[in-house]
Design an enzyme around this catalytic site. Structure first.
Site, PDB file in Angstrom:
ATOM      1  N   VAL A  39      10.465   2.792  -3.521  1.00  0.00           N
ATOM      2  CA  VAL A  39       9.556   2.819  -2.371  1.00  0.00           C
ATOM      3  C   VAL A  39       8.739   1.533  -2.250  1.00  0.00           C
ATOM      4  O   VAL A  39       8.705   0.722  -3.158  1.00  0.00           O
ATOM      5  CB  VAL A  39       8.611   4.043  -2.437  1.00  0.00           C
ATOM      6  CG1 VAL A  39       9.409   5.322  -2.426  1.00  0.00           C
ATOM      7  CG2 VAL A  39       7.739   3.981  -3.690  1.00  0.00           C
ATOM      8  N   GLU A  40       8.074   1.390  -1.100  1.00  0.00           N
ATOM      9  CA  GLU A  40       7.299   0.202  -0.734  1.00  0.00           C
ATOM     10  C   GLU A  40       8.140  -1.068  -0.866  1.00  0.00           C
ATOM     11  O   GLU A  40       7.695  -2.087  -1.384  1.00  0.00           O
ATOM     12  CB  GLU A  40       6.007   0.101  -1.555  1.00  0.00           C
ATOM     13  CG  GLU A  40       4.979   1.156  -1.182  1.00  0.00           C
ATOM     14  CD  GLU A  40       3.612   0.914  -1.805  1.00  0.00           C
ATOM     15  OE1 GLU A  40       3.433  -0.137  -2.441  1.00  0.00           O
ATOM     16  OE2 GLU A  40       2.745   1.779  -1.657  1.00  0.00           O
ATOM     17  N   GLY A  41       9.370  -0.994  -0.374  1.00  0.00           N
ATOM     18  CA  GLY A  41      10.292  -2.108  -0.467  1.00  0.00           C
ATOM     19  C   GLY A  41      11.174  -1.939  -1.679  1.00  0.00           C
ATOM     20  O   GLY A  41      10.708  -2.028  -2.811  1.00  0.00           O
TER      21      GLY A  41
END
Length: 766
Positions: free
Chosen positions: A453-455
């Site tokens: 997550v978050e990239g």
């Protein structure tokens, strides 16, 4: 001689006379630069320019100012933050039973939900004027990390509202009316927020979200107003199943020109109550056996008034920039906090387990194969905690260093994965069998969540770190790109000419300095301190200069193609990242007062990072398509070869021994780890067994000698061991009583949970 003089004069005229230089050098280079300039979309440019630069720019410059770096203040807590940590946080930790949360209830207990809302755990980043806590990034990171050592599910629940989400977006961009209405409700727990960005076909490439809104007029509260008709389909949204207010990212269009001539306005963010007509909270996900709330949300033809856009009318189409600016800060806190928790738990508990678990009459932590894995755990955790502190220090200064937070997110989560895998190898069956006694299993399963997550980490390493760092951190490239993009070509040429002459001097200085440092082993480089770590500063300065030179050559030779050569750019990103991590280790060592017991961890970490830098350069040179330039660069930077070695075996062994030694050093390096002094606690039982065994270390050595002499039988345990030793007069009656107690703790510590038939299947048998 006359020819040499003529050549010198020609060179001086060529560079010193502006008209000649601009005509013969700058103009052709300007044209070349515009041709090779990597094309940037609007979303790429916004992502590229989001956030700030900080120590990363110093490292990329080739001339890091170590004196200034060491003067940076380490993060500290206010009295209010410390009181919260000592009281509310400790109360919450004592309430958490992760096995029940994950395996039985699949949710936090209602009492925990109520406590989190009442004590404003969701409001750490909200200002006090709105009823929030207004905690620093240091306190935020510490609190989430410590919760994660107890329960990943609880930590994720707390961290999301304090990371990228409605609270942060409202704080930075909301209208006064939006702030005054929503922030107090978020602060006191009246509302629970979520933020919906990810769609089924748009994950890390969030700029490709298909969710859309069309400007139109519609009815709201009985009046016709200008608004947006929305359609969206989002998934993987944390807190969506329980959220009362939805932050939504979508692409906004204005086909009727209600706001102007622009038809495709761009990504926009709005805030919508989840009970608004048409908003649908979908089904829940089950993310790798974790119990935090995560699910879907969708809506079809949902009309909202325009003033529900975060920031109002002035911020339509600015959502991508808003998200990038907020993400660059939150990315440096939340997921790194989970990785830090992994490092602290694995170091403390693996050290304890490796001493308590014995084989052939010895703690398994005395076997070199196990020591190698333990060395990686302890040495890597030192880097993890160091990186967390340094990044948090930047955020506490009000910086939002996007390249640094990308490095932090990628490398800390990857290092968290490494230490968890090593810990699982050492714990073997104890790490595999789930139950209340297993303190690794849920963390092991949660590791890919942080990775993803978050990239996604693959994207972060291969595209973001060097791709953004090469332009944001370089002293000239971004300015040259701006000059090349100037619609006034003559003005662009004049600006480019002024930059080019500085850039040429910068590159030439890096080339000759690299050759000199390579030949001398950087022994003449300045160091801000003396002592055992001085050589590391010299070598890091050398590698900083090497990165600056190599990046310049790579961008010059490959131009826009470098953007597509992801494996090459990732290796240069690795160099920058390991320079940053090594810097963090040195800074922590100084901030902690150069503790002698920490030096073995520092030496391991620095040697590991330097070796990784060397390997990254090795891979870059081996695969750079221009073989002549690859050979020239390698010869200039490493004229005597790449000689950075992996940490020596003695460092692994020294770390392993330190991990099995209770005391202040062990406590200092694992201070975030939470446990109860209770044999029924999932971490407490191992800690109690370890401490008791260390207190009776001399007694166990006496028993081992008695076994070797044949006075007592081998392979005895528990009360049988105590009885046999007492009968053989190896121990006294009082020592036998102590031995029985310690053996009970030891056997319970290495035991695993087991369940009656039907228990796990929720069945009962007659």
């Amino acid at each position: 001689m006359e020819i040499l003089i003529l050549l010198v004069v020609a060179a001086v005229l060529l560079f010193a006379v502006k008209e000649i230089r601009r005509s013969l050098i700058s103009r052709p280079m300007f044209g070349f630069f515009k041709r090779v300039l990597p094309p940037l979309s609007a979303t790429e440019r916004e992502a590229m320019t989001a956030g700030d630069v900080w120590w990363d720019a110093e490292l990329f410059s080739g001339r890091p100012d170590w004196h200034q770096f060491l003067q940076q203040k380490p993060p500290q807590f206010t009295e209010e933050e410390q009181a919260f940590i000592d009281n509310q946080l400790e109360t919450l930790l004592a309430m958490l039973d992760d096995f029940n949360i994950v395996q039985q209830d699949r949710d936090l207990p209602e009492a925990v939900w109520n406590y989190i809302r009442k004590e404003k755990f969701f409001a750490m980043i909200i200002g006090k004027e709105f009823g929030g806590l207004a905690f620093s990034p240091a306190a935020n990171s510490h609190i989430v990390s410590r919760i994660a050592t107890r329960s990943i599910s609880a930590a994720v629940t707390v961290m999301v509202p304090n990371s990228l989400g409605p609270g942060e977006l409202l704080t930075h961009y909301g209208t006064e009316a939006q702030k005054n209405y929503w922030l107090p409700r978020l602060a006191d727990g009246t509302d629970i927020p979520c933020f919906a960005l990810t769609a089924p076909e748009a994950g890390s490439d969030a700029g490709a979200i298909p969710d859309s809104g069309v400007l139109c007029k519609g009815e709201h509260d009985g009046k016709e107003v200008l608004g947006i008709r929305l359609n969206w389909d989002k998934r993987y949204i944390t807190l969506a199943p329980v959220a009362t207010v939805l932050g939504l990212a979508f692409k906004l269009y204005d086909p009727d020109g209600l706001l102007g001539d622009q038809k495709a306005i761009g990504i926009t963010c709005a805030l919508i109550p989840t009970d608004h007509p048409g908003v649908e909270t979908g089904e829940r996900h089950f993310p790798l056996n974790q119990a935090f709330m995560n699910g879907t949300t969708y809506g079809k033809d949902v009309f909202i008034p325009l003033d529900w856009v975060i920031g109002g009318k002035d911020y339509v189409g600015k959502g991508w920039k808003m998200l990038m600016e907020c993400l660059s800060a939150g990315r440096g806190i939340s997921l790194p906090a989970l990785a830090t928790a992994t490092g602290h738990v694995t170091q403390r508990m693996t050290g304890a387990y490796a001493y308590v678990r014995q084989q052939f009459g010895l703690p398994i932590g005395k076997f070199e194969g196990v020591q190698e894995a333990m060395g990686r755990i302890g040495g890597t955790n030192y880097s993890i905690e160091s990186m967390r502190r340094l990044t948090v220090a930047a955020l506490c200064e009000g910086k939002s260093p996007s390249v640094i937070t990308a490095m932090t997110k990628y490398h800390m989560t990857e290092m968290g994965r490494q230490v968890m895998e090593d810990a699982m190898d050492i714990h073997a069956g104890k790490g595999i069998q789930l139950g209340p006694k297993n303190y690794l299993g849920h963390g092991y399963m949660a590791t890919p969540v942080s990775i993803t997550v978050e990239g996604a980490n693959i994207l972060t390493r291969n595209l973001m770190i060097f791709g953004q760092g090469a332009t944001r951190c370089h002293p000239y490239v971004l300015k040259e790109m701006d000059a090349a993009a100037n619609p006034d070509e003559e003005q662009g040429l004049r600006d480019f000419d002024a930059l080019l002459i500085k850039h040429i001097g910068f590159a030439a200085g890096n080339f000759f300095s690299s050759v000199w440092m390579g030949l001398t082993g950087a022994r003449f480089n300045a160091s801000p301190i003396s002592g055992s770590t001085a050589r590391y500063y010299q070598q890091l300065t050398r590698m900083s200069r090497a990165l600056a030179l190599t990046a310049d050559v790579a961008m010059l030779v490959m131009g826009g193609d470098l953007k597509r050569k992801e494996m090459l750019s990732a290796r240069l990103g690795d160099v920058l990242s390991h320079l940053y991590m090594a810097s963090a280790v040195l800074k922590r060592y100084e901030d902690d007062g150069r503790q002698s017991t920490d030096l073995v961890f520092v030496d391991y970490a620095l040697q590991h990072h330097l070796h990784a830098i060397g390997e990254a350069f090795r891979g870059f040179f081996a695969n750079f398509p221009n073989r002549f330039m690859a050979w020239t660069l390698r010869l200039a930077i490493f004229p005597l070869g790449i000689r950075y070695a992996k940490p020596a075996d003695a460092l692994y062994q020294g770390i392993a021994d330190a991990m099995m030694e209770p005391g202040k050093a062990r406590d200092r390096q694992t201070f975030l780890c939470y446990w109860k002094d209770d044999a029924n606690d999932m971490l407490g039982h191992m800690e109690l067994a370890f401490v008791k065994m260390k207190q009776h270390e001399a007694l166990y050595k006496r028993l081992q000698k008695a076994e070797k002499r044949g006075e007592i039988a081998p392979d005895l345990a528990g009360s049988e061991l105590a009885d046999a030793a007492l009968a053989a007069e190896v121990i006294t009656a009082e020592e036998a009583e102590h031995l029985v107690e310690v053996e009970q703790l030891r056997l319970a510590a290495i035991a695993v949970d087991q369940f009656a038939p039907g228990t796990l299947e929720n069945k009962t048998f007659a």
